[in-house]
Design a protein around this motif. Structure first.
Motif, short mmCIF file in Angstrom:
data_model
loop_
_atom_site.label_atom_id
_atom_site.label_comp_id
_atom_site.label_asym_id
_atom_site.label_seq_id
_atom_site.Cartn_x
_atom_site.Cartn_y
_atom_site.Cartn_z
N ALA A 1 8.63 5.60 9.37
CA ALA A 1 7.66 4.78 8.66
C ALA A 1 6.32 5.49 8.68
O ALA A 1 5.93 6.09 9.69
CB ALA A 1 7.54 3.38 9.29
N TYR A 2 5.60 5.44 7.55
CA TYR A 2 4.33 6.14 7.41
C TYR A 2 3.34 5.28 6.65
O TYR A 2 3.70 4.35 5.91
CB TYR A 2 4.51 7.46 6.64
CG TYR A 2 5.68 8.29 7.08
CD1 TYR A 2 5.57 9.20 8.14
CD2 TYR A 2 6.91 8.18 6.43
CE1 TYR A 2 6.67 9.95 8.54
CE2 TYR A 2 8.00 8.93 6.83
CZ TYR A 2 7.88 9.82 7.88
OH TYR A 2 8.95 10.56 8.27
N VAL A 3 2.07 5.63 6.80
CA VAL A 3 0.99 5.06 5.98
C VAL A 3 0.31 6.23 5.29
O VAL A 3 -0.15 7.18 5.96
CB VAL A 3 -0.02 4.27 6.83
CG1 VAL A 3 -1.15 3.75 5.94
CG2 VAL A 3 0.68 3.09 7.51
N ILE A 4 0.24 6.17 3.94
CA ILE A 4 -0.27 7.27 3.12
C ILE A 4 -1.46 6.77 2.33
O ILE A 4 -1.44 5.66 1.77
CB ILE A 4 0.83 7.81 2.18
CG1 ILE A 4 1.99 8.35 3.01
CG2 ILE A 4 0.30 8.87 1.25
CD1 ILE A 4 3.20 8.72 2.19
N ASP A 5 -2.53 7.58 2.26
CA ASP A 5 -3.72 7.15 1.53
C ASP A 5 -3.54 7.36 0.03
O ASP A 5 -2.48 7.80 -0.45
CB ASP A 5 -4.98 7.87 2.04
CG ASP A 5 -4.91 9.37 1.83
OD1 ASP A 5 -4.06 9.84 1.02
OD2 ASP A 5 -5.70 10.10 2.45
N GLY A 6 -4.59 7.03 -0.75
CA GLY A 6 -4.53 7.11 -2.20
C GLY A 6 -4.35 8.52 -2.72
O GLY A 6 -3.95 8.70 -3.89
N ASN A 7 -4.63 9.54 -1.90
CA ASN A 7 -4.47 10.93 -2.32
C ASN A 7 -3.13 11.52 -1.93
O ASN A 7 -2.89 12.71 -2.10
CB ASN A 7 -5.60 11.78 -1.73
CG ASN A 7 -6.97 11.34 -2.24
OD1 ASN A 7 -7.11 11.02 -3.41
ND2 ASN A 7 -7.96 11.31 -1.35
N GLY A 8 -2.25 10.69 -1.36
CA GLY A 8 -0.93 11.17 -0.96
C GLY A 8 -0.91 11.84 0.40
O GLY A 8 0.09 12.46 0.75
N GLN A 9 -1.99 11.72 1.18
CA GLN A 9 -2.04 12.33 2.50
C GLN A 9 -1.61 11.30 3.55
O GLN A 9 -2.01 10.13 3.49
CB GLN A 9 -3.46 12.83 2.81
CG GLN A 9 -3.97 13.85 1.80
CD GLN A 9 -3.13 15.12 1.80
OE1 GLN A 9 -2.71 15.60 2.86
NE2 GLN A 9 -2.87 15.66 0.61
N THR A 10 -0.82 11.75 4.53
CA THR A 10 -0.35 10.86 5.59
C THR A 10 -1.50 10.55 6.54
O THR A 10 -2.14 11.46 7.09
CB THR A 10 0.81 11.51 6.36
OG1 THR A 10 1.86 11.81 5.43
CG2 THR A 10 1.33 10.55 7.43
N ILE A 11 -1.76 9.27 6.75
CA ILE A 11 -2.81 8.84 7.68
C ILE A 11 -2.24 8.75 9.08
O ILE A 11 -2.79 9.30 10.03
CB ILE A 11 -3.41 7.50 7.22
CG1 ILE A 11 -3.98 7.64 5.82
CG2 ILE A 11 -4.49 7.04 8.19
CD1 ILE A 11 -4.48 6.32 5.24
N PHE A 12 -1.14 8.04 9.22
CA PHE A 12 -0.44 7.96 10.49
C PHE A 12 0.97 7.50 10.21
O PHE A 12 1.28 7.05 9.10
CB PHE A 12 -1.14 7.03 11.49
CG PHE A 12 -1.30 5.63 10.99
CD1 PHE A 12 -2.43 5.27 10.27
CD2 PHE A 12 -0.33 4.65 11.20
CE1 PHE A 12 -2.58 3.98 9.78
CE2 PHE A 12 -0.47 3.37 10.73
CZ PHE A 12 -1.62 3.03 10.00
N GLY A 13 1.85 7.59 11.20
CA GLY A 13 3.22 7.17 10.97
C GLY A 13 4.07 7.36 12.21
O GLY A 13 3.62 7.88 13.24
N VAL A 14 5.33 6.94 12.09
CA VAL A 14 6.30 7.04 13.18
C VAL A 14 7.54 7.71 12.61
O VAL A 14 8.10 7.24 11.63
CB VAL A 14 6.65 5.64 13.75
CG1 VAL A 14 7.69 5.78 14.84
CG2 VAL A 14 5.41 4.95 14.26
N GLY A 15 7.95 8.81 13.19
CA GLY A 15 9.12 9.53 12.71
C GLY A 15 8.74 10.92 12.22
O GLY A 15 7.57 11.32 12.22
#
Length: 777
Positions: free
Chosen positions: A229-243
């Motif tokens: 699972a991930y959280v991605i900002d509006g520019n497609g960059q990963t902010i944080f995540g698990v995995g």
């Protein structure tokens, strides 16, 4: 396999057998194919359900994060607008005592803001003018704060300070410490201060959010299932995540423009299901990735059993198809053999026995009977077309049409013609407006009723023209004296019959009689004009063109004063007067049945305009006056006759007047207080008059005078003079001002006017009043 089909192709005598066999085989294959499709769809549905389930989990996660981030955003907004912080941002080195005081206030504000949100770990403000970092606990130098307290932001203090001096607006940035601070991982939320200064901002506010808490929430969100699972900002960059982030490689997030969606793709040779939900707060995408193998484990088990069952069904079904095909083929073969002995003709080239049977049956039908049937079917349509052309034809066209009338069964006995035009206003009750078949039946009945009632005395042909209009051509050898009376009577009978049997309302226009077929177009025009007169007589009326002739040249006048009076009376809630004005308009020389079509159209448009103006200028709560299901504007605009608009306006104005009358008392008190207050405030104004007060309150002066007299018992001038004299008496008792100054303060134009009015109402002059020191009886 090719030899097998060639063998079946050569067996022409038993080709019908092949058809039967293939038919049963197709019937067998249908459930098998449906089973295969069902299996394939179940796999797709399972994938989709997993995607939908993941999207739902992501939606819940997004909502929680949005709630937290909304609180952070509100905290940042409060921080950005805090006056104590903005005040200290303008301080510069060296700091004055005032700057020190401003700094302490700013620190207290940060401490207060910090305590309003449990989600954040810390917050600070970098102040450019003083090169200082303010936190809820105090003031730090950049070297001290970023070197010890916030070492996770980096080791180069100058680079950190330079980045904080750049303009940022609601910017998120991740920061991970190294070395001793490697466990410090934060999500930073930056906002330059003040908000309206993009060039060289005075400072930057930073809110710190513990990224470990965010990832722990994702870990416990029950949506990993051997995935990530991930959280991605509006520019497609990963902010944080698990995995493992390898699952995200190669995904173009710019093409994923939906708010919530899922899709499958191949990553490093492995099929995965990617689900995401996009936040409307900050355009972040919350993404989950699950390997497809986990979802398809049970599907593969079903697949193996499906293959086994399908093979068994094919084997048994093939044997059963051969048996059923042979059993049904034998009777057809026997029938074909018998027909060959009895039917004469060339039937070579037929592929099978069934084709031979069909050809033999078709050969028994005569070609002439077929053609006659086609012509008879088209005759009604052709007749309606020709009759419509007659109604709109000129002399040249009529000459060409006459020759074709006999072949279509149209026979005119005389040379006098007239046209009746019937307009179907609406279908009621059991007849749906959308049911063309039912409407056609009603039109057919109307036409046939006219033809039957006119039969004997006249020759009549009825047919459809345009829309919901019908026409009846009446032919006669000469015009009888009672022509109009008979047309009225027959039309009344048809109208009553249609209303009683079909609940349908019709309007009828009767054209005049004319010589020759060429006169049909003229009579048709007269009947259409008579039909238009329903705007005056109302829908469901019967009008002859003779009623419209010998009328004076149309002249129409609609007094503006009448419209203004109606509007004023509606506002006053005087329904009796409103009814009198409306009825007067209809009983005038231009109202009623004596009105021409042109005058009626003018009056109709004026009445619609008056109704809309009253609704626009009486500012009321429509739901309170008319209820939830009554729309007055729609009701007015849906009227089609003068009578309808009159009835509608009576109803609407009555409801408004009733509402105005019920609320009149509180409105009158409020209006009276406004008038008196205006008089008191403008006593010294020499231009104070009935007209000035009426203009201020947007009222008619005469109505204002009547209203004031009714509410106070005094006329307007007396009340103004009385109010001014009270102020004059006060000035005479308490000051030594000359009369000219008193005049300017009380609104009198001259001392002479003051003396005259004062003596008239008090019996003494102002000088005598001042010298006597008393107020006379």
């Amino acid at each position: 396999m090719k030899g097998f089909w060639r063998y079946w192709g050569k067996r022409k005598p038993k080709s019908i057998f092949r058809i039967f066999f293939l038919s049963y085989l197709v019937i067998l294959l249908i459930p098998i194919m449906l089973g295969i499709i069902s299996y394939r769809n179940s796999a797709v549905v399972l994938k989709e359900q997993m995607g939908v389930y993941n999207v739902s989990l992501l939606d819940q996660t997004r909502q929680v994060f949005d709630t937290y981030l909304y609180g952070v955003d509100q905290l940042m907004n409060n921080l950005s607008l805090d006056e104590t912080i903005l005040d200290f941002l303008h301080s510069k080195l060296p700091m004055s005592p005032r700057d020190q005081y401003a700094m302490s206030r700013a620190v207290r504000s940060l401490s207060t803001l910090m305590n309003t949100n449990d989600f954040i770990s810390n917050l600070f403000v970098y102040c450019r003018g003083t090169d200082a970092v303010l936190t809820p606990t105090g003031k730090y130098t950049p070297e001290l704060y970023f070197g010890q307290e916030a070492s996770y932001m980096g080791t180069n203090v100058d680079e950190i300070v330079s980045s904080l001096q750049l303009f940022s607006y609601k910017t998120f940035r991740s920061a991970e410490g190294t070395g001793a601070a490697q466990n410090q991982r934060y999500l930073l939320y930056l906002n330059s201060l003040p908000l309206n200064q993009k060039n060289e901002p005075l400072g930057t506010a930073v809110v710190e959010i513990d990224m470990n808490k965010l990832e722990a929430f994702l870990q416990n969100a029950d949506m990993l299932d051997q995935g990530a699972a991930y959280v991605i900002d509006g520019n497609g960059q990963t902010i944080f995540g698990v995995g493992d982030e390898k699952w995200l490689s190669g995904i173009d997030w710019n093409r994923a423009d939906g708010k919530r969606f899922f899709f499958t793709r191949t990553n490093e040779g492995q099929n995965i299901i990617v689900s995401y939900s996009q936040s409307t707060l900050n355009n972040w995408k919350y993404v989950s990735v699950i390997p497809s193998d986990i979802v398809l484990k049970k599907v593969n088990y079903i697949k193996n059993w499906t293959i086994v069952i399908t093979l068994v069904e094919l084997a048994l079904g093939g044997l059963l198809s051969v048996y059923l095909a042979r059993r049904n083929y034998i009777p057809i073969k026997q029938l074909a053999d018998k027909l060959k002995l009895k039917v004469q003709g060339n039937f070579s080239g037929l592929n099978n026995e069934l084709a031979f049977i069909e050809s033999a049956a078709e050969a028994a039908v005569g070609e002439s009977a077929k053609m006659k049937g086609i012509f008879e079917m088209q005759r009604p349509v052709m007749r309606v077309t020709v009759l419509n052309r007659l109604l709109n034809a000129n002399e040249v066209m009529v000459a060409g049409i006459k020759d074709s009338l006999g072949s279509l069964g149209i026979h005119f006995k005389g040379d006098i013609y007239a046209v009746l035009n019937i307009g179907i206003e609406h279908y009621r009750k059991s007849i749906s407006p959308d049911t063309y078949e039912q409407q056609s039946i009603i039109r057919f009945v109307i036409v046939n009723a006219y033809e039957e009632l006119l039969k004997g005395s006249y020759t009549a042909y009825g047919f459809e023209t345009v829309g919901d209009e019908l026409a009846v051509i009446v032919n006669m050898t000469e015009t009888p004296p009672d022509y109009l009376e008979s047309m009225y009577e027959i039309s009344q009978q048809v109208k009553r019959f249609v209303e009683q049997k079909f609940h349908t309302l019709i309007t009828i226009g009767i054209g005049g009689t004319h010589q020759g077929v060429e006169g049909l177009a003229r009579s048709y025009g007269e009947s259409k004009k008579s039909l238009e007169y329903r705007i005056v007589k109302g829908r469901g009326s019967i009008t002859a063109f003779a009623e419209l002739t010998d009328r004076p040249v149309p002249f129409y006048a609609f007094p503006v004063q009448t419209e203004a009076s109606i509007l004023q009376c509606v506002k006053a809630g005087d329904m009796e007067k409103v009814n009198e004005l409306l009825n007067g308009m209809f009983l005038s020389d231009h109202g009623g049945a004596s009105m021409t079509i042109e005058e009626a159209k003018c009056m109709f448009m004026h009445l619609v305009s008056t109704g809309l103006k009253v609704l626009g200028e009486t500012i009321i709560d429509s739901n309170k006056v008319f209820g939830d299901n009554f729309q007055p504007v729609v009701k007015i605009l849906s009227c089609t006759t003068v009578v309808e608009i009159q009835t509608t306006l009576h109803t609407i104005f009555g409801k408004i007047c009733l509402y105005m009358a019920e609320n009149k008392k509180s409105h009158n008190d409020e209006l009276k207080e406004k008038i008196i207050e205006y008089i008191y405030d403008h006593t010294a104004d020499t231009n104070l008059s009935l007209s000035s007060v009426a203009a201020f309150l947007h009222m008619n002066p005469s109505y204002l005078s009547h209203f004031f007299k009714q509410q106070t018992g005094e006329n307007f001038i007396e009340f103004v003079n009385k109010t001014r004299l009270e102020k004059v008496k006060s000035l005479l008792r308490t000051s030594k001002l000359p009369l000219s100054d008193i005049c300017s303060r009380t609104g009198f134009s001259s001392p002479a006017t003051l003396i005259r009015v004062f003596k008239k109402l008090n019996g003494v002059t102002p000088g005598q009043y001042r010298e006597g020191g008393f107020e006379p009886d």
